[in-house]
Design an enzyme around this catalytic site. Sequence first.
Site, mmCIF file in Angstrom:
data_model
loop_
_atom_site.group_PDB
_atom_site.id
_atom_site.type_symbol
_atom_site.label_atom_id
_atom_site.label_comp_id
_atom_site.label_asym_id
_atom_site.label_seq_id
_atom_site.Cartn_x
_atom_site.Cartn_y
_atom_site.Cartn_z
ATOM 1 C CD GLU A 125 83.584 -80.754 -45.407
ATOM 2 O OE1 GLU A 125 82.748 -79.922 -44.896
ATOM 3 O OE2 GLU A 125 83.308 -81.487 -46.399
ATOM 4 C CB ALA A 266 77.342 -72.809 -43.119
ATOM 5 C CG MET A 267 81.831 -77.222 -40.979
ATOM 6 S SD MET A 267 82.147 -78.343 -42.401
ATOM 7 C CE MET A 267 82.047 -79.853 -42.031
ATOM 8 C CD GLU A 268 78.880 -80.765 -43.446
ATOM 9 O OE1 GLU A 268 79.110 -79.488 -43.716
ATOM 10 O OE2 GLU A 268 79.343 -81.618 -44.127
ATOM 11 C CG ASN A 269 81.453 -78.522 -37.415
ATOM 12 O OD1 ASN A 269 82.454 -78.950 -38.082
ATOM 13 N ND2 ASN A 269 81.290 -76.984 -37.403
ATOM 14 C CG HIS A 301 73.720 -76.853 -47.685
ATOM 15 N ND1 HIS A 301 73.573 -77.296 -48.975
ATOM 16 C CD2 HIS A 301 74.957 -77.428 -47.146
ATOM 17 C CE1 HIS A 301 74.859 -77.882 -49.258
ATOM 18 N NE2 HIS A 301 75.644 -77.948 -48.061
ATOM 19 C CD GLU A 302 76.274 -75.901 -44.051
ATOM 20 O OE1 GLU A 302 76.638 -77.171 -43.755
ATOM 21 O OE2 GLU A 302 76.459 -75.323 -44.940
ATOM 22 C CG HIS A 305 75.575 -81.400 -44.980
ATOM 23 N ND1 HIS A 305 75.893 -82.194 -45.981
ATOM 24 C CD2 HIS A 305 75.909 -80.319 -45.280
ATOM 25 C CE1 HIS A 305 76.580 -81.604 -46.786
ATOM 26 N NE2 HIS A 305 76.616 -80.562 -46.801
ATOM 27 C CD GLU A 324 79.171 -80.440 -49.120
ATOM 28 O OE1 GLU A 324 77.686 -79.849 -49.332
ATOM 29 O OE2 GLU A 324 79.711 -80.529 -47.995
HETATM 30 N N1 TRP Z 1 80.938 -78.781 -45.789
HETATM 31 C C1 TRP Z 1 80.516 -77.276 -45.923
HETATM 32 C C2 TRP Z 1 79.404 -77.273 -46.582
HETATM 33 O O1 TRP Z 1 79.246 -77.159 -47.820
HETATM 34 C C3 TRP Z 1 81.668 -76.859 -46.671
HETATM 35 C C4 TRP Z 1 82.911 -76.246 -46.001
HETATM 36 C C5 TRP Z 1 82.665 -75.244 -44.998
HETATM 37 C C6 TRP Z 1 84.131 -76.444 -46.292
HETATM 38 N N2 TRP Z 1 83.972 -74.947 -44.633
HETATM 39 C C7 TRP Z 1 84.830 -75.312 -45.397
HETATM 40 C C8 TRP Z 1 84.864 -76.863 -47.104
HETATM 41 C C9 TRP Z 1 86.326 -75.137 -45.397
HETATM 42 C C10 TRP Z 1 86.251 -76.912 -46.963
HETATM 43 C C11 TRP Z 1 87.039 -76.036 -46.158
HETATM 44 O O2 TRP Z 1 78.198 -77.176 -46.090
HETATM 45 ZN ZN ZN Z 2 77.473 -78.819 -47.744
#
Ligand code: TRP
Ligand code: ZN
Length: 902
Positions: A125, A266-269, A301-302, A305, A324
């Site tokens: 993302e 963090a990232m919600e993969n 949060h993650e 998502h 978001e």
């Molecule tokens: N979607 C992620 C969140 O808010 C945000 C995020 C994580 C992100 N890593 C990123 C956005 C790198 C842009 C680039 O939970």
């Molecule tokens: Zn988010």
Amino acid sequence: MREGQAAVIHRTDYQPPAFWIDHVELTFDLDPAKTRVLNKMRVRRNAAVPAQPLRLHGEDLNLARVMVNGAGTSFKMEGAQLVLENLPEGDAPVDLEIFTTCAPAKNTQLMGLYVSQGTFFTQCEAEGFRRITYFLDRPDVMASYTVTLRADKAQYPVLLSNGNLVEQGELDDGRHFAKWVDPHKKPCYLFALVAGKLVAREQKIRTRAGTDHLLQVYVRPGDLGKTEHAMNSLMASIAWDEARFGLPLDLERFMIVATSDFNMGAMENKGLNIFNTKYVLASEATATDADFANIESVVGHEYFHNWTGNRVTCRDWFQLSLKEGLTVFRDQEFSQDLAGDASARAVKRIEDVRVLRTVQFPEDAGPMAHPVRPDSYLEINNFYTVTIYEKGAEVVRMMHNLVGRDGFAQGMKLYFERHDGQAVTCDDFAQAIADANPGSELAQRLDAFKHWYSQAGTPRVQAHGHFDAAARTYTLTLRQSCPATPGQQDKPAFVIPVELGLLSAEGAALPLQLQGEPAAAGSSRTVVLSEPEQQWVFTGIDAVPVPSLLRGFSAPVVLECAYSDQDLLTLLAHDPDPFNRWEAGQRLALRTALAALDNPEVVADAAGHIAAPLLPDAFVQAMRSVLRHPQLDAAFKELVLTLPSETYIAEQRDVVDPQRIHAVREAMRAQLAQALHDDWQWAWEAHENTGGYSPDPISTGRRALAGLALAMLCLSAVRTGNPVWPGKAYQRFKSASNMTDRFNALTALVYSGHELAQPALARFHALFKDEPLVIDKWFALQAGAPDRAGHVLPVVRQLMQHPDFSLKNPNRARSVIFSYCNGNPGAFHRADAGGYVFWSDRVIELDAINPQVAARLARALDRWRKLAEPWRTAAREAIARVAARPDLSNDVREVVTRALND
Ligand code: TRP
Ligand code: ZN
């Protein structure tokens, strides 16, 4: 390095994709220097749009081969895009095979596939997938994924991707493989892989519905002992989403992996969340209460998502707040529900509003102001903002409050019934909530309500009350307006829910009866301001009441009301709404600060100190009453006794003298420290024994108040030369059994400028040299410390020479550079412009490494236009210096261009 200057993208230019990608089969041969990626896609023309070539996004890729239906094909490159013009006509699916390589070890941007401490990670993302393979890198193209990872087994024993592990085994030459199948279709920004030496905490759970799931938290060997809180937070998140929204975990396996090199939180993969270590690792010895709370909310949060973002995703990146804003609202509610009682909920609400007002309000008034659903962008990474996230959450919260808790749950249910598996828009969300609640204020005014999505800027609400003794009425007039923002001048009225109550002069809550109503009902209610000006007439009022307006911060607006000091003291002492009780204290303090700033008789000496007492006795008395209050919670007291930040004070001014604001606030702090000395001593003694560590709201509050008391006692001790409290703080620093108490004591020494700060800092570093997250705190504390005679900038320069410093690690860069440029206005805004020169050097330096991080730093001078001279001219020169660089990333270029054109 830069691939040409990109163009501005407009929301209204949205076109559906010319092709769909139904299935992707990816095979990775992982090698840090050169990773080979075989991408087999099944693509099909989108019959709904005119036939056109297939244009695939790509970035920093080496293309080796393209095949269509098993045979070679012609293709061309247009900029970074791979264009296939001769695909078979008709809507029969086509097998497309693309073979590329990339260089993860050289990927310092941390977007796409990169290496962190010998482990492979991905971040896709918003547009990182195109750095892994050629693809339709847009969220409305959803595919099913099968992923095979191949790598050296000794170096990369753990191979992870989204979904379920279906096969694994040995290969030649000490290599092995793992094959993963994701049962859910997803946009490519949710793709992830991880490969390296990791260990996992595991937990098997059975949900309410009776399904079994495996939860895993992967970290580097040695960190396993710090994963318990994250795992507990994950289990709590799963239970909460089921209980409050009926949303179950839809995966057999849910994984969290921590990395110390990460651009964001963090990232919600899907099924494989990747986290900054900062939001996973915690032990009482290394993490503060704030860290524990942040972990809980980011894990939540993650996880949330998984439904709001993943099951229903965004049609295009202009809709980012769809996922978001909604997910921040959900994580805020989660934390409030876990906090329990009304007081702890209010504490969380106050903390959230503080962030909104000190970070989002300035953004909304500056050159980067944009609507919650933006209309255009140059670089989408620049739009992961507090407006999209925090203001977006406020918009959802207003909807929630307009339709009620149950109505909102019904709206969510309808949203998923309509849109599960789809890529949709903010309009679709608002429509679902309204349609599920016919007759509600939201449904009646939906079009006007949606101005919150399309109009930038923070609305101002002016309140005026008129008491009519003869008629026994109180007439409340509310007027709204909104300042112009880039590209938006006159804006139609917003729909603004104002929760309110009336108090008698003695502080009693008055029953509320509006003219025309048969009887009084309750003492708190919400009126909806939807015109430029409206009036409400309350009847049965016997004396001038004190209005308590915008309770719970029911809308993200600036409320102006001509309160007398006495009104505010009444609210501070008696408002049944804890948010407004806190707010009354903040207003009183702000009032003092603004008066002092405007008073030519208030002058600072050569050292920047203002000696005269600024706070009126009544305020000091009121603070004493709160501090000593027998019923109020410690956490709430700590918030009330904390003065508004320098940034918040600055936002109230048309012309900002950062040094004067710093001096005034410090003088107010010193006065509170001295005038309440005995009360602080009492507070310390009553709260310093925080018992065995647990991150619950009660003991967290005790530690927070004890920490503030110690800081105040050290502050006044330094002024009087009394060594007792700094000595106690040093003792506390040495013997504390948890990081919160230890770090609070260290902060008290450093912030008061006592000579014991130096030995304490040295000892702290020696104790925690092997704990990167603690060393980040050590750096941040020094870079964020109050300035004394300009000492902080030289310290910051020295810190950058420290062997532990690295510009490449975002957490470390943030701990030093951002703490100084963004978090320490009194030290950053130097009259000699040294802070600005430092800033421009770092923006330029960082941009060559990591444009996303550089662009965030670039925003530190967003509000330059408000600065008084000589800062204003110096700031503009520093920005111009950055803007003059020919090789800037789009990220930084967009920020500095907007700042200069503001
Ligand atoms: N979607 C992620 C969140 O808010 C945000 C995020 C994580 C992100 N890593 C990123 C956005 C790198 C842009 C680039 O939970
Ligand atoms: Zn988010």
